[in-house]
Scaffold this motif. Sequence first.
Motif, PDB file in Angstrom:
ATOM      1  N   ARG A  54      12.615   1.038 -24.517  1.00 42.57           N
ATOM      2  CA  ARG A  54      12.043  -0.281 -24.839  1.00 42.57           C
ATOM      3  C   ARG A  54      11.571  -0.315 -26.290  1.00 42.57           C
ATOM      4  NH1 ARG A  54       9.224   0.290 -19.549  1.00 42.57           N
ATOM      5  NH2 ARG A  54      10.663  -0.640 -18.066  1.00 42.57           N
ATOM      6  N   CYS A  55      10.913   0.751 -26.727  1.00 43.65           N
ATOM      7  CA  CYS A  55      10.460   0.826 -28.122  1.00 43.65           C
ATOM      8  C   CYS A  55      11.637   0.890 -29.083  1.00 43.65           C
ATOM      9  CB  CYS A  55       9.547   2.031 -28.321  1.00 43.65           C
ATOM     10  SG  CYS A  55       7.946   1.856 -27.529  1.00 43.65           S
ATOM     11  N   LEU A  56      12.668   1.626 -28.716  1.00 40.08           N
ATOM     12  CA  LEU A  56      13.866   1.704 -29.548  1.00 40.08           C
ATOM     13  C   LEU A  56      14.517   0.329 -29.684  1.00 40.08           C
ATOM     14  CD1 LEU A  56      15.816   3.522 -31.118  1.00 40.08           C
ATOM     15  CD2 LEU A  56      17.059   3.859 -28.978  1.00 40.08           C
ATOM     16  N   GLY A  57      14.610  -0.402 -28.591  1.00 39.35           N
ATOM     17  CA  GLY A  57      15.159  -1.759 -28.643  1.00 39.35           C
ATOM     18  C   GLY A  57      14.340  -2.664 -29.541  1.00 39.35           C
ATOM     19  N   ALA A  58      13.011  -2.561 -29.436  1.00 38.57           N
ATOM     20  CA  ALA A  58      12.134  -3.373 -30.283  1.00 38.57           C
ATOM     21  C   ALA A  58      12.303  -3.002 -31.749  1.00 38.57           C
ATOM     22  CB  ALA A  58      10.682  -3.207 -29.850  1.00 38.57           C
ATOM     23  N   ALA A  59      12.416  -1.705 -32.033  1.00 37.36           N
ATOM     24  CA  ALA A  59      12.590  -1.260 -33.419  1.00 37.36           C
ATOM     25  C   ALA A  59      13.909  -1.768 -34.002  1.00 37.36           C
ATOM     26  CB  ALA A  59      12.532   0.265 -33.483  1.00 37.36           C
ATOM     27  N   VAL A  60      14.961  -1.753 -33.210  1.00 35.98           N
ATOM     28  CA  VAL A  60      16.261  -2.236 -33.688  1.00 35.98           C
ATOM     29  C   VAL A  60      16.198  -3.733 -33.979  1.00 35.98           C
ATOM     30  CG1 VAL A  60      18.667  -2.654 -32.992  1.00 35.98           C
ATOM     31  CG2 VAL A  60      17.624  -0.420 -32.626  1.00 35.98           C
ATOM     32  N   VAL A  61      15.565  -4.496 -33.100  1.00 37.48           N
ATOM     33  CA  VAL A  61      15.449  -5.944 -33.315  1.00 37.48           C
ATOM     34  C   VAL A  61      14.631  -6.230 -34.573  1.00 37.48           C
ATOM     35  CG1 VAL A  61      14.489  -8.078 -32.382  1.00 37.48           C
ATOM     36  CG2 VAL A  61      15.796  -6.557 -30.906  1.00 37.48           C
ATOM     37  N   VAL A  62      13.502  -5.557 -34.724  1.00 38.52           N
ATOM     38  CA  VAL A  62      12.656  -5.779 -35.906  1.00 38.52           C
ATOM     39  C   VAL A  62      13.419  -5.397 -37.167  1.00 38.52           C
ATOM     40  CG1 VAL A  62      10.583  -4.958 -37.101  1.00 38.52           C
ATOM     41  CG2 VAL A  62      10.475  -5.589 -34.696  1.00 38.52           C
TER      42      VAL A  62
END
Length: 70
Positions: A54-62
């Motif tokens: 979930r954090c990896l997905g958020a980091a990619v989006v940001v």
Amino acid sequence: MADLILWIVIVAAALLWLFPFAGQTNFALKIVMRGGLVIWGFDEILRGVTPWRRCLGAAVVVYQIMASQP
């Protein structure tokens, strides 16, 4: 579905790297690559198996949002 999106992103990135197109083809491949990463990131935020994903997905989006700013 997330696997298919990542494969599309990988193919688009490989085409950009191997064959540096000019004009509309380059623009379209960049849209596919960046858009696919954003879709994958949101999918991981919503349906990620672990907090790390979930954090990896958020980091990619940001990152994709910040990288697209002029």
